[in-house]
Design a protein around this motif. Structure first.
Motif, PDB file in Angstrom:
ATOM      1  N   GLY A  71       0.789  -1.219   0.000  1.00 27.54           N
ATOM      2  CA  GLY A  71       0.000   0.000   0.000  1.00 27.54           C
ATOM      3  C   GLY A  71       0.819   1.265   0.000  1.00 27.54           C
ATOM      4  O   GLY A  71       1.988   1.286  -0.410  1.00 27.54           O
ATOM      5  N   LEU A  72       0.197   2.332   0.461  1.00 29.95           N
ATOM      6  CA  LEU A  72       0.733   3.678   0.289  1.00 29.95           C
ATOM      7  C   LEU A  72       2.066   3.890   1.013  1.00 29.95           C
ATOM      8  O   LEU A  72       2.164   3.701   2.226  1.00 29.95           O
ATOM      9  CB  LEU A  72      -0.285   4.701   0.798  1.00 29.95           C
ATOM     10  CG  LEU A  72       0.135   6.168   0.634  1.00 29.95           C
ATOM     11  CD1 LEU A  72       0.209   6.544  -0.840  1.00 29.95           C
ATOM     12  CD2 LEU A  72      -0.840   7.078   1.369  1.00 29.95           C
ATOM     13  N   LEU A  73       3.070   4.316   0.243  1.00 28.51           N
ATOM     14  CA  LEU A  73       4.362   4.714   0.786  1.00 28.51           C
ATOM     15  C   LEU A  73       4.756   6.015   0.103  1.00 28.51           C
ATOM     16  O   LEU A  73       5.239   6.006  -1.026  1.00 28.51           O
ATOM     17  CB  LEU A  73       5.422   3.638   0.528  1.00 28.51           C
ATOM     18  CG  LEU A  73       6.819   3.928   1.087  1.00 28.51           C
ATOM     19  CD1 LEU A  73       6.781   3.972   2.612  1.00 28.51           C
ATOM     20  CD2 LEU A  73       7.832   2.892   0.608  1.00 28.51           C
ATOM     21  N   PRO A  74       4.528   7.164   0.753  1.00 26.81           N
ATOM     22  CA  PRO A  74       4.952   8.431   0.156  1.00 26.81           C
ATOM     23  C   PRO A  74       6.476   8.530   0.160  1.00 26.81           C
ATOM     24  O   PRO A  74       7.119   8.358   1.202  1.00 26.81           O
ATOM     25  CB  PRO A  74       4.327   9.487   1.072  1.00 26.81           C
ATOM     26  CG  PRO A  74       3.244   8.775   1.831  1.00 26.81           C
ATOM     27  CD  PRO A  74       3.763   7.388   1.994  1.00 26.81           C
ATOM     28  N   LEU A  75       7.056   8.796  -1.012  1.00 23.53           N
ATOM     29  CA  LEU A  75       8.504   8.949  -1.156  1.00 23.53           C
ATOM     30  C   LEU A  75       8.808  10.412  -1.435  1.00 23.53           C
ATOM     31  O   LEU A  75       8.206  11.023  -2.316  1.00 23.53           O
ATOM     32  CB  LEU A  75       9.029   8.069  -2.291  1.00 23.53           C
ATOM     33  CG  LEU A  75       8.772   6.566  -2.139  1.00 23.53           C
ATOM     34  CD1 LEU A  75       9.306   5.817  -3.360  1.00 23.53           C
ATOM     35  CD2 LEU A  75       9.392   6.023  -0.861  1.00 23.53           C
ATOM     36  N   CYS A  76       9.749  10.964  -0.695  1.00 20.80           N
ATOM     37  CA  CYS A  76      10.093  12.384  -0.811  1.00 20.80           C
ATOM     38  C   CYS A  76      11.401  12.534  -1.577  1.00 20.80           C
ATOM     39  O   CYS A  76      12.395  11.872  -1.249  1.00 20.80           O
ATOM     40  CB  CYS A  76      10.240  13.007   0.570  1.00 20.80           C
ATOM     41  SG  CYS A  76       8.722  12.999   1.529  1.00 20.80           S
ATOM     42  N   LEU A  77      11.396  13.411  -2.564  1.00 18.62           N
ATOM     43  CA  LEU A  77      12.592  13.696  -3.344  1.00 18.62           C
ATOM     44  C   LEU A  77      13.011  15.145  -3.112  1.00 18.62           C
ATOM     45  O   LEU A  77      12.177  16.052  -3.072  1.00 18.62           O
ATOM     46  CB  LEU A  77      12.340  13.476  -4.841  1.00 18.62           C
ATOM     47  CG  LEU A  77      11.795  12.108  -5.261  1.00 18.62           C
ATOM     48  CD1 LEU A  77      11.664  12.043  -6.780  1.00 18.62           C
ATOM     49  CD2 LEU A  77      12.660  10.976  -4.758  1.00 18.62           C
ATOM     50  N   GLY A  78      14.310  15.351  -2.955  1.00 15.68           N
ATOM     51  CA  GLY A  78      14.849  16.702  -2.850  1.00 15.68           C
ATOM     52  C   GLY A  78      14.248  17.493  -1.709  1.00 15.68           C
ATOM     53  O   GLY A  78      14.246  17.069  -0.552  1.00 15.68           O
ATOM     54  N   ALA A  79      13.714  18.679  -2.039  1.00 19.74           N
ATOM     55  CA  ALA A  79      13.181  19.585  -1.024  1.00 19.74           C
ATOM     56  C   ALA A  79      12.058  18.966  -0.210  1.00 19.74           C
ATOM     57  O   ALA A  79      11.846  19.345   0.951  1.00 19.74           O
ATOM     58  CB  ALA A  79      12.690  20.866  -1.698  1.00 19.74           C
ATOM     59  N   ALA A  80      11.353  18.006  -0.772  1.00 21.33           N
ATOM     60  CA  ALA A  80      10.232  17.391  -0.046  1.00 21.33           C
ATOM     61  C   ALA A  80      10.697  16.627   1.179  1.00 21.33           C
ATOM     62  O   ALA A  80       9.914  16.427   2.116  1.00 21.33           O
ATOM     63  CB  ALA A  80       9.451  16.471  -0.976  1.00 21.33           C
ATOM     64  N   THR A  81      11.977  16.192   1.215  1.00 24.06           N
ATOM     65  CA  THR A  81      12.476  15.460   2.380  1.00 24.06           C
ATOM     66  C   THR A  81      12.430  16.322   3.642  1.00 24.06           C
ATOM     67  O   THR A  81      12.410  15.799   4.755  1.00 24.06           O
ATOM     68  CB  THR A  81      13.915  14.955   2.152  1.00 24.06           C
ATOM     69  OG1 THR A  81      14.778  16.066   1.907  1.00 24.06           O
ATOM     70  CG2 THR A  81      13.971  14.001   0.967  1.00 24.06           C
ATOM     71  N   LYS A  82      12.409  17.644   3.484  1.00 23.12           N
ATOM     72  CA  LYS A  82      12.348  18.529   4.648  1.00 23.12           C
ATOM     73  C   LYS A  82      11.026  18.407   5.399  1.00 23.12           C
ATOM     74  O   LYS A  82      10.927  18.813   6.555  1.00 23.12           O
ATOM     75  CB  LYS A  82      12.544  19.984   4.208  1.00 23.12           C
ATOM     76  CG  LYS A  82      13.919  20.272   3.617  1.00 23.12           C
ATOM     77  CD  LYS A  82      14.049  21.729   3.185  1.00 23.12           C
ATOM     78  CE  LYS A  82      15.448  22.009   2.662  1.00 23.12           C
ATOM     79  NZ  LYS A  82      15.626  23.429   2.251  1.00 23.12           N
ATOM     80  N   PHE A  83      10.019  17.849   4.735  1.00 24.74           N
ATOM     81  CA  PHE A  83       8.686  17.788   5.327  1.00 24.74           C
ATOM     82  C   PHE A  83       8.229  16.348   5.565  1.00 24.74           C
ATOM     83  O   PHE A  83       7.056  16.112   5.836  1.00 24.74           O
ATOM     84  CB  PHE A  83       7.697  18.536   4.436  1.00 24.74           C
ATOM     85  CG  PHE A  83       8.152  19.929   4.110  1.00 24.74           C
ATOM     86  CD1 PHE A  83       8.007  20.955   5.032  1.00 24.74           C
ATOM     87  CD2 PHE A  83       8.803  20.198   2.912  1.00 24.74           C
ATOM     88  CE1 PHE A  83       8.478  22.224   4.756  1.00 24.74           C
ATOM     89  CE2 PHE A  83       9.274  21.464   2.618  1.00 24.74           C
ATOM     90  CZ  PHE A  83       9.113  22.489   3.550  1.00 24.74           C
ATOM     91  N   SER A  84       9.173  15.396   5.490  1.00 25.12           N
ATOM     92  CA  SER A  84       8.808  13.994   5.683  1.00 25.12           C
ATOM     93  C   SER A  84       8.304  13.724   7.099  1.00 25.12           C
ATOM     94  O   SER A  84       7.464  12.844   7.312  1.00 25.12           O
ATOM     95  CB  SER A  84       9.992  13.083   5.354  1.00 25.12           C
ATOM     96  OG  SER A  84      11.102  13.391   6.172  1.00 25.12           O
ATOM     97  N   GLN A  85       8.792  14.502   8.084  1.00 25.29           N
ATOM     98  CA  GLN A  85       8.348  14.304   9.461  1.00 25.29           C
ATOM     99  C   GLN A  85       6.852  14.565   9.609  1.00 25.29           C
ATOM    100  O   GLN A  85       6.189  13.942  10.440  1.00 25.29           O
ATOM    101  CB  GLN A  85       9.134  15.213  10.409  1.00 25.29           C
ATOM    102  CG  GLN A  85       8.876  14.961  11.888  1.00 25.29           C
ATOM    103  CD  GLN A  85       9.333  13.578  12.343  1.00 25.29           C
ATOM    104  OE1 GLN A  85      10.410  13.127  11.965  1.00 25.29           O
ATOM    105  NE2 GLN A  85       8.507  12.900  13.136  1.00 25.29           N
ATOM    106  N   VAL A  86       6.329  15.472   8.791  1.00 22.10           N
ATOM    107  CA  VAL A  86       4.893  15.756   8.836  1.00 22.10           C
ATOM    108  C   VAL A  86       4.101  14.490   8.522  1.00 22.10           C
ATOM    109  O   VAL A  86       3.108  14.166   9.177  1.00 22.10           O
ATOM    110  CB  VAL A  86       4.529  16.882   7.847  1.00 22.10           C
ATOM    111  CG1 VAL A  86       3.018  17.102   7.805  1.00 22.10           C
ATOM    112  CG2 VAL A  86       5.239  18.171   8.232  1.00 22.10           C
ATOM    113  N   SER A  87       4.562  13.756   7.501  1.00 20.96           N
ATOM    114  CA  SER A  87       3.884  12.512   7.139  1.00 20.96           C
ATOM    115  C   SER A  87       4.105  11.433   8.193  1.00 20.96           C
ATOM    116  O   SER A  87       3.211  10.635   8.482  1.00 20.96           O
ATOM    117  CB  SER A  87       4.381  12.023   5.773  1.00 20.96           C
ATOM    118  OG  SER A  87       3.572  10.983   5.287  1.00 20.96           O
ATOM    119  N   LEU A  88       5.291  11.423   8.789  1.00 25.65           N
ATOM    120  CA  LEU A  88       5.567  10.468   9.871  1.00 25.65           C
ATOM    121  C   LEU A  88       4.596  10.662  11.033  1.00 25.65           C
ATOM    122  O   LEU A  88       4.143   9.696  11.653  1.00 25.65           O
ATOM    123  CB  LEU A  88       7.000  10.638  10.367  1.00 25.65           C
ATOM    124  CG  LEU A  88       8.107   9.952   9.566  1.00 25.65           C
ATOM    125  CD1 LEU A  88       9.468  10.490   9.990  1.00 25.65           C
ATOM    126  CD2 LEU A  88       8.054   8.452   9.766  1.00 25.65           C
TER     127      LEU A  88
END
Length: 347
Positions: A58-75
């Motif tokens: 199922g769903l696994l959001p993958l962050c590239l580049g600048a989006a990695t700065k906001f991965s904690q929000v999804s966590l």
């Protein structure tokens, strides 16, 4: 390959910025899936937004580049799962891979709908949950599942979690399918075992599929096979902007002068209610404006306290530029924003 034969040239990595929603297949670790997609996209920097067990899809959001700065929000976001439970049987580790511990066919035969609904209702709401040994939590630098495989039990502290919803999708003989929305840190295998004990017949997790994480869901996700079938340009076009991870946060719009100062980390005075987290936008940079891309551009996240906009995570000017000039379609403006767009960000 012959000793002197030239090795094929590796394609260079690229600075891509955005979120790719992947439908992770069974049997893959989250990192396996991440590395596969990172290679396909030729991305310089990538990260995922929390481990999804190899036995889950199922769903696994993958962050590239600048989006990695906001991965904690999804966590930190609530997650929605569809879980299949095998009733009447408990197993080591709480899933189908473990050895059978106990079978209770008589208790299963006595199970009825009112008792099932009552047990589900009792598991809804705030509660304490002890993480299972089959988890990625660390003890002295090692994941708990490493200790579990060695037959070592480690004491774990209970955590406060919330089961926002728990709905029965299917009940047929010894198979129960439920859909749950839970807070960060909730272990569905433990929830399955707890439900089995409440029913008196025991249960283990036979299947798990993540349907949503915060504001993003599985409907927009791609399988690895579908991603492989696309051209590089088509793959890049499937990237969502980094602010999709914050789509359920309030949005705040800055004018040119305040946007430029905000990007340097300065607090700004704003007329807005206090908020723990907001998405912040400003006018596009000059080059994007000149090229006709005049939609507001995402600058980063902040919180608002007593009329002050306090930066949390900021994009760099090159990242803002790249997102403003990117290939994908851009929204006209963030929803519910005051329109205070000046011609362009200060260069």
């Amino acid at each position: 390959m012959r000793p002197n034969a030239a090795r094929p040239a590796r394609l260079p990595r690229r600075a891509l910025h955005g979120v790719l929603l992947l439908d992770k297949p069974l049997g893959w670790t989250s990192n396996d899936a991440l590395q596969k997609v990172k290679g396909m996209m030729r991305a310089e920097k990538a990260g995922h937004t929390g481990t999804l067990d190899p036995l889950a899809s199922g769903l696994l959001p993958l962050c590239l580049g600048a989006a990695t700065k906001f991965s904690q929000v999804s966590l930190d976001a609530d997650k929605t799962y569809r879980a299949t439970l095998q009733l009447g049987e408990t197993r080591v580790g709480g899933d189908r891979e473990g050895e059978v511990l106990l079978r209770r066919p008589e208790a299963l035969a006595a199970l009825d709908a009112p008792r099932l609904e009552a047990a589900c209702a009792a598991l809804r709401g705030p509660q304490w949950q002890t993480p299972p040994m089959q988890s990625a939590l660390k003890h002295e630098g090692r994941a708990l599942y490493d200790y579990a495989r060695a037959g070592i039990e480690i004491a774990r502290e209970p955590r406060r979690i919330t089961v926002h919803s728990l709905d029965i999708r299917l009940w047929q003989a010894d198979t129960l399918e439920i859909e749950v929305r839970v807070s960060k840190g909730t272990y569905i295998r433990q929830l399955a075992e707890d439900l089995g004990e409440a029913l008196g017949c025991g249960a283990h997790l036979a299947g798990l599929r993540r349907l949503a994480s915060g504001p993003v869901d599985l409907d927009a996700a791609l399988t690895l096979e579908a991603l492989q079938a696309l051209t590089p340009v088509e793959r890049e076009a499937r990237l969502l902007p980094p602010d999709v991870l914050l789509a359920d946060w309030p949005a705040h719009m800055l004018d040119t002068e305040d946007a430029a100062r905000f990007l340097t980390g300065l607090r700004r005075r704003v007329k807005a209610a206090d908020a723990e987290g907001v998405r912040v936008y400003g006018p596009p940079p000059p080059a994007a404006w000149a090229a006709g891309r005049r939609a507001p551009v995402f600058l980063g996240s902040a919180r608002i306290v007593a009329g002050e906009l306090i930066p949390l995570r900021l994009l760099s000017p090159p990242e803002v530029q790249a997102l403003a000039e990117g290939p994908g379609p851009m929204p006209e403006r963030p929803p519910d924003d005051p329109v205070r767009v000046a011609p362009a960000l200060a260069g």
